[in-house]
Design a protein around this motif. Structure first.
Motif, PDB file in Angstrom:
ATOM      1  N   ALA A 178       0.738  -1.578  -0.329  1.00  0.00           N
ATOM      2  CA  ALA A 178      -0.426   0.122   0.399  1.00  0.00           C
ATOM      3  C   ALA A 178       0.670   1.303  -0.310  1.00  0.00           C
ATOM      4  CB  ALA A 178      -1.014   0.259   0.885  1.00  0.00           C
ATOM      5  N   ALA A 205       0.668   4.405  -2.864  1.00  0.00           N
ATOM      6  CA  ALA A 205       0.619   5.805  -2.734  1.00  0.00           C
ATOM      7  C   ALA A 205       1.526   6.711  -3.147  1.00  0.00           C
ATOM      8  CB  ALA A 205       0.444   5.538  -0.964  1.00  0.00           C
ATOM      9  N   HIS A 206       2.857   6.110  -3.492  1.00  0.00           N
ATOM     10  CA  HIS A 206       3.871   7.018  -3.395  1.00  0.00           C
ATOM     11  C   HIS A 206       4.366   7.046  -4.254  1.00  0.00           C
ATOM     12  CE1 HIS A 206       7.866   8.695  -2.874  1.00  0.00           C
ATOM     13  NE2 HIS A 206       8.425   8.233  -3.690  1.00  0.00           N
ATOM     14  N   ASP A 239       1.284   9.190  -5.533  1.00  0.00           N
ATOM     15  CA  ASP A 239       2.096  10.592  -5.846  1.00  0.00           C
ATOM     16  C   ASP A 239       2.823  10.790  -6.510  1.00  0.00           C
ATOM     17  OD1 ASP A 239       0.225  11.164  -3.013  1.00  0.00           O
ATOM     18  OD2 ASP A 239       1.675  10.223  -1.775  1.00  0.00           O
ATOM     19  N   SER A 242      -8.635   3.444  -4.953  1.00  0.00           N
ATOM     20  CA  SER A 242      -9.417   4.786  -4.453  1.00  0.00           C
ATOM     21  C   SER A 242      -9.920   4.411  -3.925  1.00  0.00           C
ATOM     22  CB  SER A 242      -8.979   5.813  -5.102  1.00  0.00           C
ATOM     23  OG  SER A 242      -7.647   6.259  -5.727  1.00  0.00           O
ATOM     24  N   GLY A 283      -7.798   1.382  -1.361  1.00  0.00           N
ATOM     25  CA  GLY A 283      -6.852   0.978  -0.919  1.00  0.00           C
ATOM     26  C   GLY A 283      -7.177  -0.065  -0.887  1.00  0.00           C
TER      27      GLY A 283
END
Length: 239
Positions: A84, A88-89, A92, A184, A188
């Motif tokens: 996860a 997420a990284h 971003d 999303s 997640g």
């Protein structure tokens, strides 16, 4: 999926890792090959590979950076949390392009086939929200021939001839892809179901059971396809 179907504008490749400096270079080389396939280059799909170095005491993080991967470090000792964090990284890093991204996940000791990413992009462009792939277990000194054979006989039981799709029951973080909007929408933990059942599997939530019934479904349920198998390490322990 809602609205017109378009091919992903970018890919996030998430790779959780715990002390994987020995296996990681081969995994990253395989991913680099997959990212450089003509189909992806022709579509100009951006590929962002993120290694989540989870509680590593070796050179995993530095090695990943030397091989061109982005790195996020954490101290969870939990493959779900690491996966996860990598996702997420990566999202971003994509910024606005994350809205049209596709997430592909594998493991640091796994070799993906060359067409792995191109296949997922093709399925995404065809309107599929989720791709669940299979694995093959590589030989390893800790894996006996008898255990390997038993795994093959049970794992591939019911597999049809090569020219037919296999509606298999397997879910592996080492060979899985999902549209970023579907990911999303479920905070997640994407809920992927096969076309023939109503059983939903949240594959990335480490605290969730292997399968669970859900009473609510998205307005357009995600579907499943099976890409070529990835080759996973035959280690009997990864801790």
């Amino acid at each position: 999926m809602n609205g017109p179907v378009t091919a992903p504008a970018a890919l996030v490749v998430a790779v959780p890792a715990h002390n994987e400096e020995a296996a990681l270079p081969a995994a990253l080389r395989a991913l680099h090959t997959a990212a450089r396939q003509p189909e992806l280059l022709a579509r100009r799909v951006r590929v962002v590979t993120v290694v989540a170095a989870d509680a590593c005491s070796d050179g995993t993080a530095a090695l990943a950076r030397r091989h061109g991967a982005h790195v996020v470090e954490l101290e969870r000792r939990n493959v779900g949390a690491a996966r996860a964090a990598a996702v997420a990284h990566g999202l971003d890093l994509l910024g606005p392009a994350a809205d049209r991204a596709w997430i592909a996940t594998t493991d640091a000791d796994t070799l993906v086939p060359a067409a792995w990413l191109a296949h997922q992009v093709e399925q995404a462009a065809a309107g599929w929200d989720c791709v669940l792939g299979t694995i093959r277990v590589a030989p390893h000194p800790t894996l006996s021939a008898a255990v390997a054979q038993r795994h093959r006989s049970l794992y591939f039981a019911g597999r049809p001839a090569r020219d037919r799709a296999w509606d298999h029951p397997h879910v592996h973080g080492a060979n899985l892809g999902v549209a970023a909007d579907a990911y999303s929408a479920h905070e997640g933990s994407p809920l992927c179901r096969t076309a023939r059942t109503t059983r939903w599997r949240p594959p990335w939530n480490a605290s969730a059971p292997a399968s669970s019934e859900r009473t609510a479904a998205p307005s357009s349920p995600p579907a499943v396809r099976t890409p070529a198998p990835s080759t996973a390490s035959g280690r009997t322990s990864r801790i």
